[in-house]
Design a protein around this motif. Structure first.
Motif, short mmCIF file in Angstrom:
data_model
loop_
_atom_site.label_atom_id
_atom_site.label_comp_id
_atom_site.label_asym_id
_atom_site.label_seq_id
_atom_site.Cartn_x
_atom_site.Cartn_y
_atom_site.Cartn_z
N VAL A 99 1.64 -14.82 -10.53
CA VAL A 99 1.01 -15.16 -11.91
C VAL A 99 0.73 -13.71 -12.45
CG1 VAL A 99 -0.96 -15.68 -13.28
CG2 VAL A 99 0.00 -17.24 -11.35
N LEU A 100 0.31 -12.74 -11.40
CA LEU A 100 0.08 -11.33 -12.05
C LEU A 100 1.44 -10.69 -12.04
CD1 LEU A 100 -3.14 -10.20 -10.11
CD2 LEU A 100 -3.10 -10.97 -12.46
N SER A 101 2.21 -10.95 -11.57
CA SER A 101 3.78 -10.45 -11.48
C SER A 101 4.08 -10.90 -12.93
CB SER A 101 4.46 -10.74 -10.43
OG SER A 101 5.81 -10.03 -10.59
N ILE A 102 4.23 -11.93 -13.30
CA ILE A 102 4.88 -12.71 -14.72
C ILE A 102 3.95 -11.83 -15.72
CG2 ILE A 102 4.86 -14.39 -16.13
CD1 ILE A 102 5.36 -16.05 -13.33
N LEU A 103 2.73 -11.63 -15.52
CA LEU A 103 1.87 -10.99 -16.77
C LEU A 103 2.31 -9.66 -16.82
CD1 LEU A 103 -1.71 -12.45 -16.07
CD2 LEU A 103 -0.06 -12.95 -17.98
N ALA A 104 2.51 -9.05 -15.74
CA ALA A 104 2.84 -7.52 -15.53
C ALA A 104 4.21 -7.38 -16.44
CB ALA A 104 3.31 -6.95 -14.30
N GLY A 107 0.74 -1.29 -0.12
CA GLY A 107 0.01 0.05 -0.12
C GLY A 107 0.82 1.17 -0.20
N VAL A 108 1.96 1.22 0.75
CA VAL A 108 2.97 2.48 0.89
C VAL A 108 3.52 2.63 -0.69
CG1 VAL A 108 4.92 3.22 1.93
CG2 VAL A 108 3.01 2.20 3.40
N ILE A 109 3.71 1.38 -1.22
CA ILE A 109 4.55 1.61 -2.40
C ILE A 109 3.61 2.08 -3.39
CG2 ILE A 109 5.56 0.12 -4.32
CD1 ILE A 109 6.70 -1.83 -2.06
N MET A 138 8.44 0.08 -13.21
CA MET A 138 6.97 0.09 -13.43
C MET A 138 6.47 -1.38 -13.23
SD MET A 138 4.35 1.46 -14.93
CE MET A 138 5.27 2.98 -15.17
N TRP A 139 7.34 -2.43 -13.42
CA TRP A 139 7.12 -3.90 -13.12
C TRP A 139 7.01 -4.04 -11.60
CZ3 TRP A 139 10.18 -7.32 -10.42
CH2 TRP A 139 9.50 -8.38 -10.25
N GLY A 140 7.82 -3.43 -10.86
CA GLY A 140 7.84 -3.30 -9.19
C GLY A 140 6.45 -2.57 -8.91
N ILE A 141 6.05 -1.66 -9.42
CA ILE A 141 4.76 -0.76 -9.10
C ILE A 141 3.56 -1.80 -9.54
CG2 ILE A 141 3.42 1.00 -9.89
CD1 ILE A 141 5.79 2.91 -10.21
N LEU A 142 3.54 -2.27 -10.71
CA LEU A 142 2.53 -3.39 -10.76
C LEU A 142 2.44 -4.13 -9.89
CD1 LEU A 142 2.92 -3.06 -14.79
CD2 LEU A 142 0.88 -1.72 -13.46
N THR A 143 3.64 -4.97 -9.69
CA THR A 143 3.55 -5.98 -8.98
C THR A 143 2.93 -5.73 -7.30
OG1 THR A 143 5.24 -7.13 -10.02
CG2 THR A 143 5.14 -7.82 -7.91
N HIS A 150 -1.36 -5.82 -3.55
CA HIS A 150 -2.21 -5.13 -2.70
C HIS A 150 -3.59 -5.35 -3.14
CE1 HIS A 150 -2.90 -1.96 0.10
NE2 HIS A 150 -3.80 -1.14 -0.43
N ALA A 151 -4.04 -5.38 -4.46
CA ALA A 151 -5.49 -5.59 -4.69
C ALA A 151 -5.88 -7.19 -4.26
CB ALA A 151 -5.45 -5.58 -6.15
N ALA A 152 -4.98 -8.05 -4.64
CA ALA A 152 -5.25 -9.62 -4.25
C ALA A 152 -5.47 -9.51 -2.74
CB ALA A 152 -4.11 -10.37 -4.68
N SER A 153 -4.65 -9.22 -2.00
CA SER A 153 -4.68 -9.09 -0.51
C SER A 153 -5.78 -8.22 -0.03
CB SER A 153 -3.34 -8.63 0.11
OG SER A 153 -3.36 -8.85 1.53
N GLY A 154 -6.14 -7.20 -0.58
CA GLY A 154 -7.31 -6.43 -0.19
C GLY A 154 -8.71 -7.10 -0.50
N ILE A 155 -8.80 -7.89 -1.68
CA ILE A 155 -9.82 -8.64 -1.98
C ILE A 155 -9.90 -9.83 -0.72
CG2 ILE A 155 -10.92 -10.30 -3.35
CD1 ILE A 155 -9.82 -8.46 -5.52
N ARG A 156 -8.66 -10.55 -0.40
CA ARG A 156 -8.85 -11.55 0.55
C ARG A 156 -9.47 -11.00 1.82
NH1 ARG A 156 -4.60 -12.00 4.52
NH2 ARG A 156 -4.70 -14.00 5.62
N HIS A 157 -8.86 -9.62 2.42
CA HIS A 157 -9.36 -8.98 3.58
C HIS A 157 -10.96 -8.71 3.52
CE1 HIS A 157 -5.67 -8.68 5.83
NE2 HIS A 157 -5.22 -8.25 4.67
N MET A 158 -11.12 -8.16 2.19
CA MET A 158 -12.75 -7.96 2.23
C MET A 158 -13.70 -9.38 2.29
SD MET A 158 -13.05 -4.65 -0.45
CE MET A 158 -13.49 -5.85 -1.79
#
Length: 159
Positions: free
Chosen positions: A149-154, A64-66, A104-109, A114-122
């Protein structure tokens, strides 16, 4: 009001006066309350192992900070590219470097995690997953797999 401050200062003075006595007996005491402290003598941080759920939670905060910091970088790059045709060329040349692509790859990862973990928390907050250690561990592991998987796609998208 003066009475409040007087009582506060006198309690602090009592606690300060008893400090050496507490240290002798390894006890924590202040204004009539005595608690025996169990403190580690030698804490070796290399032997501490966090559970997967704790690592997932910590990484969620870090990602989230990143993502928040990356938002400023991305907005600057967007502003540069929209400023003029020369600005667009400059932004394009910045994005052509390996270092910028890696960032940019690091930002997307980080955003994907953050999105996947946020969905897990929700899902847990809304009661769709049980609040047990086993379910928490499995969902944290699933988030890690989804992020890989999403990091490889990014990476494919960026390069």
């Amino acid at each position: 009001m003066l009475l409040f401050w007087w009582r506060l200062l006198s309690e602090h003075a009592l606690c300060s006066a008893a400090t050496q006595d507490r240290r002798k007996h390894n006890k924590k005491s202040c204004v009539g309350k005595t608690v025996k402290k169990q403190r580690p003598v030698n804490l070796d941080l290399s032997t501490i192992r966090f559970p997967v759920t704790a690592i997932s939670s910590i990484l969620h905060r870090v990602s989230g900070v990143i993502t928040f910091v990356a938002l400023g970088i991305l907005l600057w790059l967007l502003g540069l590219s929209l400023s003029s045709p020369e600005g667009f060329q400059q932004a394009a040349s910045i994005m052509d470097s390996f270092f910028a692509k890696f960032i940019m790859w690091g930002i997307l990862t980080a955003l994907a995690y953050h999105a996947a973990s946020g969905i897990r928390h929700m899902l847990a907050d809304f009661g769709y997953t049980a609040e047990t250690l086993q379910v928490g561990t499995r969902t944290a592991q699933a988030v890690f797999v989804i992020t890989v998987v999403l990091s490889i796609l990014a990476g494919v998208l960026v390069w």
